[in-house]
Write an enzyme that holds these catalytic residues in place. Sequence first.
Site, PDB file in Angstrom:
ATOM      1  N   GLY A   1       1.000  -1.284  -0.017  1.00 56.57           N
ATOM      2  CA  GLY A   1      -0.009  -0.338   0.199  1.00 56.57           C
ATOM      3  C   GLY A   1       0.561   1.514   0.509  1.00 56.57           C
ATOM      4  O   GLY A   1       0.180   2.182   0.148  1.00 56.57           O
ATOM      5  N   THR A   2       1.997   1.151  -0.615  1.00 61.78           N
ATOM      6  CA  THR A   2       2.709   2.440  -0.567  1.00 61.78           C
ATOM      7  C   THR A   2       2.465   3.060  -1.053  1.00 61.78           C
ATOM      8  O   THR A   2       1.644   5.077  -1.185  1.00 61.78           O
ATOM      9  CB  THR A   2       4.130   2.069  -0.855  1.00 61.78           C
ATOM     10  OG1 THR A   2       4.437   1.483  -2.005  1.00 61.78           O
ATOM     11  CG2 THR A   2       5.102   1.395  -0.248  1.00 61.78           C
ATOM     12  N   ASN A   3       1.567   2.833  -2.678  1.00 67.98           N
ATOM     13  CA  ASN A   3       0.757   3.729  -3.974  1.00 67.98           C
ATOM     14  C   ASN A   3      -0.923   4.195  -2.648  1.00 67.98           C
ATOM     15  O   ASN A   3      -0.825   5.504  -3.169  1.00 67.98           O
ATOM     16  CB  ASN A   3       0.048   3.035  -4.995  1.00 67.98           C
ATOM     17  CG  ASN A   3       1.458   2.982  -5.793  1.00 67.98           C
ATOM     18  OD1 ASN A   3       2.078   4.617  -6.673  1.00 67.98           O
ATOM     19  ND2 ASN A   3       1.862   2.429  -5.711  1.00 67.98           N
TER      20      ASN A   3
ATOM     21  N   ILE B   1      -7.249  -9.725 -11.026  1.00 70.00           N
ATOM     22  CA  ILE B   1      -7.509  -8.691 -12.647  1.00 70.00           C
ATOM     23  C   ILE B   1      -8.685  -9.060 -12.908  1.00 70.00           C
ATOM     24  O   ILE B   1      -9.715  -9.945 -12.214  1.00 70.00           O
ATOM     25  CB  ILE B   1      -7.231  -9.838 -14.202  1.00 70.00           C
ATOM     26  CG1 ILE B   1      -5.647 -10.394 -14.586  1.00 70.00           C
ATOM     27  CG2 ILE B   1      -7.921  -8.988 -15.123  1.00 70.00           C
ATOM     28  CD1 ILE B   1      -5.377 -10.480 -15.404  1.00 70.00           C
ATOM     29  N   LEU B   2      -9.624  -7.706 -13.263  1.00 65.10           N
ATOM     30  CA  LEU B   2     -11.165  -7.198 -13.053  1.00 65.10           C
ATOM     31  C   LEU B   2     -11.838  -7.623 -14.172  1.00 65.10           C
ATOM     32  O   LEU B   2     -10.856  -7.685 -15.523  1.00 65.10           O
ATOM     33  CB  LEU B   2     -11.314  -5.328 -12.735  1.00 65.10           C
ATOM     34  CG  LEU B   2     -10.981  -5.460 -11.438  1.00 65.10           C
ATOM     35  CD1 LEU B   2     -10.869  -3.559 -10.688  1.00 65.10           C
ATOM     36  CD2 LEU B   2     -11.643  -5.971 -10.137  1.00 65.10           C
TER      37      LEU B   2
ATOM     38  N   MET C   1      -4.473  -7.405  -7.211  1.00 62.22           N
ATOM     39  CA  MET C   1      -3.065  -8.527  -7.875  1.00 62.22           C
ATOM     40  C   MET C   1      -4.523  -8.601  -8.694  1.00 62.22           C
ATOM     41  O   MET C   1      -4.108 -10.516  -8.999  1.00 62.22           O
ATOM     42  CB  MET C   1      -2.652  -9.314  -7.187  1.00 62.22           C
ATOM     43  CG  MET C   1      -0.859  -8.108  -6.739  1.00 62.22           C
ATOM     44  SD  MET C   1      -0.359  -7.114  -7.637  1.00 62.22           S
ATOM     45  CE  MET C   1       0.802  -8.805  -8.104  1.00 62.22           C
TER      46      MET C   1
ATOM     47  N   ASN D   1      -5.332   2.319 -13.140  1.00 62.18           N
ATOM     48  CA  ASN D   1      -4.280   1.603 -12.590  1.00 62.18           C
ATOM     49  C   ASN D   1      -3.259   2.453 -12.796  1.00 62.18           C
ATOM     50  O   ASN D   1      -3.151   3.172 -13.845  1.00 62.18           O
ATOM     51  CB  ASN D   1      -4.421   0.607 -13.506  1.00 62.18           C
ATOM     52  CG  ASN D   1      -3.222  -0.670 -12.850  1.00 62.18           C
ATOM     53  OD1 ASN D   1      -3.723  -1.074 -11.396  1.00 62.18           O
ATOM     54  ND2 ASN D   1      -2.930  -0.877 -13.854  1.00 62.18           N
TER      55      ASN D   1
ATOM     56  N   HIS E   1       0.764   1.416 -13.246  1.00 59.30           N
ATOM     57  CA  HIS E   1       1.510   0.252 -13.450  1.00 59.30           C
ATOM     58  C   HIS E   1       3.285   0.984 -13.900  1.00 59.30           C
ATOM     59  O   HIS E   1       3.424   1.944 -14.320  1.00 59.30           O
ATOM     60  CB  HIS E   1       1.364  -0.557 -14.959  1.00 59.30           C
ATOM     61  CG  HIS E   1       1.947  -1.298 -15.314  1.00 59.30           C
ATOM     62  ND1 HIS E   1       1.475  -2.902 -15.376  1.00 59.30           N
ATOM     63  CD2 HIS E   1       3.435  -1.239 -16.533  1.00 59.30           C
ATOM     64  CE1 HIS E   1       2.617  -3.709 -15.893  1.00 59.30           C
ATOM     65  NE2 HIS E   1       3.634  -2.754 -16.415  1.00 59.30           N
TER      66      HIS E   1
HETATM   67  C1  GRF Z   1       2.998  -1.177  -7.371  1.00 59.21           C
HETATM   68  O1  GRF Z   1       4.791  -1.387  -8.530  1.00 59.21           O
HETATM   69  C2  GRF Z   1       2.157  -0.951  -8.271  1.00 59.21           C
HETATM   70  O2  GRF Z   1       3.050  -0.202  -9.554  1.00 59.21           O
HETATM   71  C3  GRF Z   1       2.046  -2.476  -8.857  1.00 59.21           C
HETATM   72  O3  GRF Z   1       1.849  -3.593  -7.154  1.00 59.21           O
HETATM   73  C4  GRF Z   1       2.631  -2.179  -6.582  1.00 59.21           C
HETATM   74  C5  GRF Z   1       2.488  -2.178  -5.500  1.00 59.21           C
HETATM   75  O4  GRF Z   1       2.916  -1.112  -4.507  1.00 59.21           O
HETATM   76  N1  GRF Z   1       0.894  -2.408  -9.692  1.00 59.21           N
HETATM   77  P1  GRF Z   1       2.256  -1.244  -3.092  1.00 59.21           P
HETATM   78  O5  GRF Z   1       1.545  -1.597  -2.631  1.00 59.21           O
HETATM   79  O6  GRF Z   1       1.222   0.276  -4.127  1.00 59.21           O
HETATM   80  O7  GRF Z   1       3.456  -0.524  -2.391  1.00 59.21           O
END
Ligand code: GRF
Length: 194
Positions: free
Chosen positions: A12-14, A91-92, A89, A106, A108
């Site tokens: 969940g860093t994003n 696929i929808l 992770m 999304n 990527h």
């Molecule tokens: C990220 O590299 C994102 O681009 C990919 O999965 C990873 C998720 O990382 N789709 P986080 O859970 O947000 O840390």
Amino acid sequence: MKNIAVLVSGGGTNLQALIDAQNGGTITHGKIVTVVSNKADAYALERAKRAGIETAVISRRAEGENFSHALTEHMKARSIDLIVLAGFMSILNGELLREYEGRIINIHPSLIPSFCGDGFYGLHVHEAALSYGVKVTGATVHFVNEVVDGGKIIMQKAVEVRDGDTPETLQRRVMEEAEWIILPRAVEKLCAEM
Ligand code: GRF
């Protein structure tokens, strides 16, 4: 104010970048109202709870054929305007893609159309970039449709590949220099335009 749902599976860093952007004033036209994980033990759920955001676990394993419907119902019940996949992770397909066409995005970790599509997730993306020998990689925010990583591109940012990079060091740099920057920017842009 648009209602945002974030779908997660892992660290969940994003998601954290989105929460920080919301608190720091980068995202002003939307609010994260729910964080949904398909894995009960995703650390991303802790980040959401700490930020006071509602969490839910909806998994394909538990829901089976009903997975897409269960997600759709969850979104509709909260009047969600924008669905953000942030390290989600699974696929929808089906109902959710139809109901939320043009409103699911999304992130990527490569410059699409390089190193994307089936099998290109997580560290595999960066392994592929290193083994091809590209000198520039990056991240892409795109709309989600039925083609994996195939929807219209919204935003991209390039990141330099350095000598001696491992998949892990490259993954980290792509996150820091691209993902955590363009995902909040893209969310704000879309919310402002809706
Ligand atoms: C990220 O590299 C994102 O681009 C990919 O999965 C990873 C998720 O990382 N789709 P986080 O859970 O947000 O840390």
